[in-house]
Scaffold this motif. Sequence first.
Motif: not given
Length: 592
Positions: A108, A216-217, A220, A222, A239, A241
Amino acid sequence: MAMVNLKINGQKVSAPAGSTILEASRSTSIDIPTLCDHPALTPIGACRMCLVEVKGQRGLQPACTFPVAEGMDVQTESPRVKDARKFVLELLFSERNHYCMYCEMTGDCELQSLGYRYGIDHWVYPTYTKRFPVDATRKYFMMDHNRCILCRRCIRGCSELAANHTLGMQQRGAESMIHADMNVPFGESSCISCGTCLQVCPTGALVDKRSAFMGRDVETEHIKSVCSQCSVGCGMDIVTRAGNVLRVEGDWDAPVNGGVICQAGRFDPLYEERQRITRPMVRRNGKLSETDWDAALEAAAKRISSAGKELGVLTSTRATNEALYLAAKLFGQELKSPNVGLLNGVAPKLSGEDASLADISSSDLILLVGADPVSDQPVASFFVKRAIDKGARLIVVDGEDNGLSPLASMHLQMADIEKAIEVAERADSPAVVYGAGVTPKAAQALRELVNKAHFVALQPGVNTQAAVAFGLNNGFDVSAAKTLFVLAGEEDWDGDGVLDKLRKDAFVVAQASYQSPVTERADLVLPMAIWSERAGTLTNTMGLVQKASAAVEPKRQARPDWEILSLLADKMGTSLGGSFERISALAAEQLK
Ligand code: SF4
Ligand code: SF4
Ligand code: SF4
Ligand code: FES
């Protein structure tokens, strides 16, 4: 707006005069890499990552600070430019600890992404191996100076957006370090934990403790939503997960807050310590015990239907427009209960149209009357502080201690409102920022400024504008309630002044998300979903209706606020509008 015409990589581009090459490139598909630049911050040209070639200029120029000019010819990907950027990266990677493998931000990180883009696969220069400290004294996030690239985005975020001026730089050259308040540990500093620095940091130097190493992004999701912790209604990204909320970030595109949020919106809901209520409960032999939804709704419907004039209703303004609309329809219109009130106070309407937070920060004089945004609407206080940074004067009119008093040029009592009005009349662009603490006399006096000043009402609670519009603020008399329905939701309300005056034999139905004195007193408890588990719309303090999204599933048997009221109405034989979409449309229609 005057426009200039230029060429970037041979492509014709038109950009407003005074804008930078970087801004001009952002209006096209041309991507110029950056590190110290952030669209929400003043550019400082510190990192040299954005260097470009401008025809006629001897050296390469930083696109983030170099202004466009008529006929300019810019190359952003020439071999000379690419070599220069790679050199900048080689230097940055050779300083401090950028072993990405062991960094929370791997995957990220803006520095790491640029390393891949420019093929940084080994150290060209000897690495600078001094160990810098890690400061984990702040509750919500930590600062690892070893990962810092000295881009100063955090300093600018703290000063320009939060207007808190906690961060600065100490030492020089390779020894430079970000510090708080002339070098005290973060946890002892003037930091207000808004997390703006965390959100703008491009590397793993500032790390959110709670979501660290949780994904990590790319792993995930958003979800855009709206904060429901106060009436400002800041836009945010939730955010998640695997069905869990990892963190909350400000939404840079949000019209109200422009990306900035506060501790109450970003961190507090994720550190909630109250006990959730996740199953319907009924009191049997003096003790609350679990039941099923059908039995709980049946029992609630029976008591409420038969209460007649002895029904009392109290509503939290944290509920969505949809729930408040249904509450008004069910209790006000269908059951004709006159005894309906809110859990928070209401600021009076002083002008026809409310101004925006941006109008506050462009004012030259702010009268803050009967409101304490530092504690109650923090992001609004950032806008007041931004105006003060630009030279505006602040007059606080409040009988109480006020979080903004230290920045005020005058602190007056409410009885002295005329003195404040006199000063405002001499200002060029005054703003009146007021709350529920304004007295009727002061409110009347302030109306003299209606044609002169921007008026911003800071409502207590959250969705107070909508609750008032739906007629849920009728004045509540606890002594008249033999059956009490409390839409407590997520409210941290101790029942003060109500539960102790409630008749001993009163029957209490609580629609609640957390255990509280209200649920302890209740005969029936209906478990309600929280902010991250329910969709709906919220009306902010300026009357803007915004969409809040569900990011995760309601916990166990909890249900969204509006759905519980809809099911309750069904049990009472009253259909209140059908699907969520239809109820939402009906609520929106009434709020117009
Ligand atoms: S959290 Fe907010 S107040 Fe604290 S240092 Fe960061 S930007 Fe400044
Ligand atoms: S902490 Fe982050 S934002 Fe601040 S200077 Fe270092 S890298 Fe930049
Ligand atoms: S100012 Fe209010 S709406 Fe905005 S983030 Fe803070 S609590 Fe949420
Ligand atoms: S992004 Fe332009 S100098 Fe850093």
